[in-house]
Write a protein that holds these residues in place. Structure first.
Motif, PDB file in Angstrom:
ATOM      1  N   PHE A 113      22.573 -34.764  32.004  1.00 42.53           N
ATOM      2  CA  PHE A 113      21.334 -34.041  31.672  1.00 42.53           C
ATOM      3  C   PHE A 113      20.131 -34.619  32.413  1.00 42.53           C
ATOM      4  N   GLN A 114      20.404 -35.641  33.225  1.00 35.54           N
ATOM      5  CA  GLN A 114      19.315 -36.298  33.960  1.00 35.54           C
ATOM      6  C   GLN A 114      18.683 -35.326  34.952  1.00 35.54           C
TER       7      GLN A 114
ATOM      8  N   PHE B 237      24.386 -28.665  36.798  1.00 35.55           N
ATOM      9  CA  PHE B 237      23.373 -28.923  35.779  1.00 35.55           C
ATOM     10  C   PHE B 237      23.266 -27.693  34.871  1.00 35.55           C
ATOM     11  N   THR B 238      23.109 -27.944  33.559  1.00 40.53           N
ATOM     12  CA  THR B 238      22.983 -26.837  32.615  1.00 40.53           C
ATOM     13  C   THR B 238      21.520 -26.667  32.242  1.00 40.53           C
ATOM     14  N   VAL B 239      20.922 -25.592  32.747  1.00 41.19           N
ATOM     15  CA  VAL B 239      19.493 -25.366  32.539  1.00 41.19           C
ATOM     16  C   VAL B 239      19.173 -25.283  31.048  1.00 41.19           C
ATOM     17  N   THR B 240      20.067 -24.609  30.289  1.00 42.33           N
ATOM     18  CA  THR B 240      19.778 -24.352  28.870  1.00 42.33           C
ATOM     19  C   THR B 240      20.082 -25.566  27.987  1.00 42.33           C
ATOM     20  N   SER B 241      20.470 -26.690  28.594  1.00 46.16           N
ATOM     21  CA  SER B 241      20.705 -27.872  27.762  1.00 46.16           C
ATOM     22  C   SER B 241      19.418 -28.683  27.602  1.00 46.16           C
ATOM     23  N   HIS B 242      18.310 -28.131  28.057  1.00 47.03           N
ATOM     24  CA  HIS B 242      17.021 -28.809  27.875  1.00 47.03           C
ATOM     25  C   HIS B 242      16.175 -28.010  26.893  1.00 47.03           C
ATOM     26  N   ILE B 243      15.723 -28.731  25.850  1.00 42.50           N
ATOM     27  CA  ILE B 243      15.020 -28.062  24.755  1.00 42.50           C
ATOM     28  C   ILE B 243      13.775 -27.330  25.238  1.00 42.50           C
ATOM     29  N   ILE B 244      13.132 -27.859  26.276  1.00 44.79           N
ATOM     30  CA  ILE B 244      11.880 -27.232  26.707  1.00 44.79           C
ATOM     31  C   ILE B 244      12.135 -25.836  27.278  1.00 44.79           C
ATOM     32  N   VAL B 245      13.301 -25.683  27.943  1.00 45.05           N
ATOM     33  CA  VAL B 245      13.633 -24.375  28.518  1.00 45.05           C
ATOM     34  C   VAL B 245      13.926 -23.369  27.406  1.00 45.05           C
TER      35      VAL B 245
ATOM     36  N   ALA C 171      21.099 -27.138  21.300  1.00 41.60           N
ATOM     37  CA  ALA C 171      22.032 -28.064  20.657  1.00 41.60           C
ATOM     38  C   ALA C 171      23.479 -27.687  20.959  1.00 41.60           C
ATOM     39  N   ASN C 172      23.764 -26.391  20.989  1.00 41.18           N
ATOM     40  CA  ASN C 172      25.123 -25.973  21.308  1.00 41.18           C
ATOM     41  C   ASN C 172      25.523 -26.408  22.704  1.00 41.18           C
ATOM     42  N   MET C 173      24.615 -26.181  23.655  1.00 40.54           N
ATOM     43  CA  MET C 173      24.923 -26.538  25.037  1.00 40.54           C
ATOM     44  C   MET C 173      25.061 -28.050  25.182  1.00 40.54           C
ATOM     45  N   LEU C 174      24.091 -28.738  24.610  1.00 43.64           N
ATOM     46  CA  LEU C 174      24.078 -30.193  24.715  1.00 43.64           C
ATOM     47  C   LEU C 174      25.339 -30.793  24.095  1.00 43.64           C
ATOM     48  N   ALA C 175      25.615 -30.409  22.855  1.00 38.78           N
ATOM     49  CA  ALA C 175      26.741 -31.000  22.133  1.00 38.78           C
ATOM     50  C   ALA C 175      28.049 -30.673  22.831  1.00 38.78           C
ATOM     51  N   GLY C 176      28.176 -29.431  23.281  1.00 38.59           N
ATOM     52  CA  GLY C 176      29.410 -29.040  23.958  1.00 38.59           C
ATOM     53  C   GLY C 176      29.653 -29.864  25.205  1.00 38.59           C
TER      54      GLY C 176
ATOM     55  N   GLU D 129      34.160 -23.926  25.125  1.00 37.51           N
ATOM     56  CA  GLU D 129      32.796 -23.952  25.671  1.00 37.51           C
ATOM     57  C   GLU D 129      32.456 -22.657  26.404  1.00 37.51           C
ATOM     58  N   PHE D 130      33.453 -22.048  27.031  1.00 36.41           N
ATOM     59  CA  PHE D 130      33.206 -20.739  27.651  1.00 36.41           C
ATOM     60  C   PHE D 130      32.856 -19.710  26.586  1.00 36.41           C
ATOM     61  N   LEU D 131      33.578 -19.792  25.468  1.00 39.01           N
ATOM     62  CA  LEU D 131      33.261 -18.895  24.351  1.00 39.01           C
ATOM     63  C   LEU D 131      31.845 -19.146  23.846  1.00 39.01           C
ATOM     64  N   VAL D 132      31.520 -20.435  23.674  1.00 38.53           N
ATOM     65  CA  VAL D 132      30.185 -20.789  23.170  1.00 38.53           C
ATOM     66  C   VAL D 132      29.113 -20.321  24.159  1.00 38.53           C
ATOM     67  N   ALA D 133      29.401 -20.464  25.464  1.00 41.65           N
ATOM     68  CA  ALA D 133      28.422 -20.061  26.473  1.00 41.65           C
ATOM     69  C   ALA D 133      28.081 -18.585  26.314  1.00 41.65           C
ATOM     70  N   PHE D 134      29.121 -17.767  26.093  1.00 41.31           N
ATOM     71  CA  PHE D 134      28.861 -16.340  25.898  1.00 41.31           C
ATOM     72  C   PHE D 134      28.218 -16.075  24.547  1.00 41.31           C
TER      73      PHE D 134
END
Lengths: 249, 179
Positions: free
Chosen positions: A9-10, A108-116, A178-183, A222-227
């Motif tokens: 996430f850096q 990098f997962t853009v949606t794993s940052h709370i600000i986004v 949180a879903n993205m981060l935790a996954g 995680e693919f399921l969660v992503a959708f």
């Protein structure tokens, strides 16, 4: 370092830009935002360029996503809600493609940052507020006063309604984040187990099979969660927009 | 607190391990917000102006096409139904006409035969009547002749029996009396 599950996430600067003491650098996050937008926009643009009466497979994908979001919005917000279709569709596609791109290793997962996610949620709530007050004036406040509630209970109910409204942007953004981060952390931890056990010799390699299966299964999940998270984000957006269009309960 | 850890991370260098939790590092927020605004804004405008009208157009054209095809199919079915109805009507008419013609021919033949029969009967009647007339005249003539013959015969017989001239008037009177 390689096994640090937080490292993915850096944010690292690619082109440093600083304006007025604030850091507006083009980072890996920005690069993946651009990739998300280019991929999603390019896919939708190129697959529909032939405008086939009988759609090709890829054109069907674009049409299905269009009809999926349109159906979702029409069901929850009615035909009046269709004026928000471009917004809901953009949000859905952006979140979905960002989530899916994040599934690639080393991406990098853009949606794993709370600000986004918080910015996207505030865009939704801001749209609801602006449209609600512009369309209904102070009548929009009826949203907080459900009809048919006894006068005694009214202050309590209104307080609950206001708190629930205020918590919407937070719940909307934290859910996705949180879903993205935790996954991704879970995936990384289990994948880390494989290499750690693998370095312990023959017994370790045999034991590493278990986390390997776990990682494979989690990747599917995680693919399921992503959708699912993109869907949840879009459907909640639809329901909040419905409040802006029809404030009376 | 997060901002403090973020500053600590910056002081320690970007690649320091455990340099705070990146999603809560507020120093990256302006950059993320700016680039999110730029990319999502462009994405939104692109979809709104180009992609969505295009997909909507494709779907609408298809819906119209399907509707018009269905209309056309319904119209053709109606036409086929009308053609079948017309054909059956024609068939029924033809059958009725055939019946009428047959009936007429039968009636005509029957009437002709009847007329013929009447004529023949009338003819026969006339012939019968004339034959009866002729028989009657022949009979009268014959009867008249019988008187004359009887007189002649009686005169001849008398002459043979008694000899000499026979008074003709007396013979005639005697024959008339006998018959």
């Amino acid at each position: 370092m390689a096994n640090d599950p937080i490292h993915q996430f850096q944010i690292s600067k690619i082109v440093p830009i600083e304006i007025g003491g604030l850091d507006f650098s083009f980072t890996n996050s920005s690069a993946f935002m651009v990739a998300t937008v280019v991929l999603a926009g390019g896919f939708l643009y190129l697959t529909t360029s032939s405008r086939g009466l009988i759609p090709s497979r890829l054109q069907s994908v674009s049409e299905m996503s269009y009809e999926f979001v349109a159906g979702m919005l029409r069901e929850s917000a009615g035909t009046h809600g269709m004026k928000f279709f471009p917004l809901v569709f953009s949000l859905f596609m952006f979140v979905l493609v960002a989530n899916l791109i994040g599934m690639f290793p080393y991406f990098f997962t853009v949606t794993s940052h709370i600000i986004v996610t918080f910015a996207l949620a505030m865009l939704v709530i801001g749209t609801v507020l602006v449209y609600g007050f512009w369309k209904h004036g102070f009548g929009f406040l009826k949203l907080f006063v459900p009809s048919g509630v006894p006068m005694v209970l009214l202050p309590l109910v209104v307080a609950i309604e206001i708190i629930s409204f205020l918590s919407r942007p937070i719940s909307l953004s934290v859910r996705l984040f949180a879903n993205m981060l935790a996954g991704h952390i879970t995936l990384k931890v289990f994948a880390g187990f494989i290499t750690m056990l693998g370095s312990l010799g023959a017994v370790g390699v045999a034991g590493a099979v278990l986390p390997l299966f776990m990682t494979v299964a989690l990747t599917g999940l995680e693919f399921l969660v992503a959708f699912l998270q993109a869907y949840v984000f879009a459907i909640l957006t639809c329901m909040y927009l419905n409040d802006a269009i029809h404030p009376g309960h | 607190m997060f901002i403090a850890t973020a500053y600590a991370a910056e002081e320690a260098g970007a690649h320091a391990p455990n340099a705070g939790f990146p999603p809560f590092d507020a120093s990256t927020f302006p950059s993320q917000l700016l680039w999110l605004a730029i990319t999502f804004g462009l994405f939104f405008i692109f979809l709104k102006k180009v992609v969505l009208p295009r997909i909507g157009g494709i779907l609408e054209v298809r819906r119209d096409r399907i509707a018009s095809d269905l209309d056309q199919a319904a119209r053709m079915k109606d036409e086929a139904d009308a053609a079948i109805a017309a054909y059956e009507q024609e068939l029924a008419d033809a059958r009725a006409r055939a019946n009428a013609i047959g009936q007429e021919a039968r009636d005509g033949a029957k009437a002709g035969a009847e007329a013929e029969r009447k004529k023949v009967e009338a003819d026969l009647d006339a012939k019968l009547a004339s034959a009866e007339d002729r028989i009657a005249t022949i009979k009268q003539t014959a009867l008249r002749d019988v008187g004359v013959i009887a007189e002649d015969t009686a005169a001849a017989i008398v002459q043979e029996l008694v000899g000499g001239k026979v008074d003709k008037a007396a013979v005639t009177a005697a024959v008339r009396q006998a018959s």
